[in-house]
Structure formats: C-alpha cells, structure tokens
Design a protein around this motif. Structure first.
Motif, PDB file in Angstrom:
ATOM      1  N   ASN A 160       0.816  -1.012   0.103  1.00  0.00           N
ATOM      2  CA  ASN A 160      -0.022  -0.085  -0.138  1.00  0.00           C
ATOM      3  C   ASN A 160       1.049   1.204  -0.034  1.00  0.00           C
ATOM      4  OD1 ASN A 160      -2.950  -0.958   0.546  1.00  0.00           O
ATOM      5  ND2 ASN A 160      -1.722  -2.150   1.988  1.00  0.00           N
ATOM      6  N   GLN A 166      -3.874  12.244   2.707  1.00  0.00           N
ATOM      7  CA  GLN A 166      -5.163  11.608   2.818  1.00  0.00           C
ATOM      8  C   GLN A 166      -5.055  10.866   4.528  1.00  0.00           C
ATOM      9  OE1 GLN A 166      -7.675  11.914   0.489  1.00  0.00           O
ATOM     10  NE2 GLN A 166      -6.220  12.867  -0.423  1.00  0.00           N
ATOM     11  N   GLU A 199      -9.447   5.952   3.045  1.00  0.00           N
ATOM     12  CA  GLU A 199      -9.808   4.544   2.421  1.00  0.00           C
ATOM     13  C   GLU A 199      -9.779   3.278   3.459  1.00  0.00           C
ATOM     14  OE1 GLU A 199      -6.767   4.267  -0.696  1.00  0.00           O
ATOM     15  OE2 GLU A 199      -7.683   5.726  -1.919  1.00  0.00           O
TER      16      GLU A 199
END
Length: 232
Positions: A160, A166, A199
């Motif tokens: 990832n 974010q 996310e």
C-alpha cells in the motif's frame, strides 16, 4: 593544425540528472551557470552579471531573458525548457526522499523467535515500511500459519502506497509480551501504529518505545504535505 575548440564548461563533470538538482534554490550564479552549460547554454557572464541565482531563475520570463542580452530566440526557449525540467526533477527527488524505513517487530523475544523460526532455520519475513516526503509505503506480509508457527514459505504480501495528504490521524497502541515470556525471558513489548485514512486503516508494528518517534515523523510529513496541497 590547431586543436579542436572545446566550449567552456565542456569538461565539467556531468551532474546526475535526478539527484544533484535537489536544493537548486540555494545555487549561486556560478553553480547555476555550471548547470546550464551542461545543457549547452553558455551564458555564464550574463547570469553572473545579472546575479541570477537558483532562487530567482524560475521567475524569469522570455522578456527578462531578452533584456539580459539573450537575443537568440531558440536559446531563450531552451532556457525556459531547462528551468521547467529543473523544477520537475527537483520535485521528483524531494517527493521520493527517504525519511524513515523500518521493519515489523514480529517476535517479543528469544523464546517465540526460536519457535517461530525453528531456531533460525526458517528466515524471518517481516512487513516493511518506508516513509518518504509524500507517501508511506507499507509492504504487509501475511504468513501461512500452522497453529502459532509461521511457515517459511507460501506467504502472501500486499503493498500500500499511502498518500500522506489523505492521512487524518495516527494512533499508538502498546502490545505487552505474554506474561511468562516477560517474567522468564525479559521479552520486550511492541507498539502498533494505526494510520487512519479515507480508504481505511493501516498498521505499522514496531519495537516498544519507537512508536512515539515514528508517529511524530509521519504526522510532521502529513502536515507538510497538506500545507503544500493547500498552497497549490
């Protein structure tokens, strides 16, 4: 027969196209002239005379270049092209600069290390972490287990790349070692950092005592990235 003409700056050692442009804003006129000479633009005297430094150069317009005495239209176009290229390369270096890297704290101490690796016969395969100026890269290893044992083969992994703009929060949870290992083997604990993003949540497992330092590194970069994004 006269020796062949060698343009000024031809003998200057080539800079690495990506690494050595980092920090170009601090260049003085001479170093900026070195860079342009490597690109085939031999205007050292003009750059030094007008005190054009790395900080000023990106602000130059076509009219500025003409006023400085660069009359050849093609050279003025090449100057602007090289300035744009310089800024792109510097951003690339800055974006990928490594701030911290580490690996997962798998075992509490020697006892579970002996069990988990068959006394070192099976290699460890920890998850790994890399923090750069813009991203946190987490390579998460998911081992195959037989009871408490990690098999040394057939592990799956996922990667990832977390955009730091974010990230909304980083929390720390202490994980103490099992009681008997702590008493009999002086086993150390772990700390789990939970990185919260839009996310989902991601985990970074480190040695006890390192969590606060690493959390601050991540949060500092998050703040820097979010400030830069607002500026743009």
């Amino acid at each position: 027969m006269p020796p062949p003409y060698i343009p000024p700056g031809q003998g200057i050692q080539k800079m690495d196209s990506m690494v050595h442009v980092d920090g170009y804003e601090t260049w003085d006129s001479e170093k900026l002239a070195d860079y342009f000479e490597q690109q085939g633009l031999f205007y050292r005297e003009i750059l030094v005379h007008h005190k054009i430094t790395g900080k000023i150069a990106p602000q130059l317009t076509d009219a500025d270049l003409k006023d400085m005495g660069i009359d050849i239209v093609g050279d003025r176009c090449r100057f602007r092209h090289q300035l744009n290229s310089l800024k792109r390369k510097a951003r690339h270096v800055q974006r990928n600069r490594l701030i911290w890297d580490g690996s997962e704290r798998i075992f509490f101490g020697g006892f579970d290390w002996c069990i988990g690796t068959c006394s070192g016969c099976c290699p460890e395969d920890p998850s790994t972490y890399k923090l750069t100026n813009n991203h946190l890269k987490i390579r998460t290893v998911e081992p195959v287990r037989v009871g408490p044992l990690r098999l040394c083969c057939c592990a799956k992994y996922s990667i990832n790349n977390i955009d730091l703009t974010q990230v909304s929060d980083v929390d720390i949870e202490g994980i103490p070692p099992p009681f008997l290992q702590q008493c009999l083997c002086c086993a150390e604990g772990k700390e789990a950092l939970e990185v919260t993003t839009g996310e989902g949540n991601f985990h970074v497992i480190v040695r006890s005592g390192d969590g606060d330092r690493i959390s601050n590194l991540i949060l500092n970069q998050v703040e820097e990235c979010q400030m830069m994004e607002r500026d743009f």
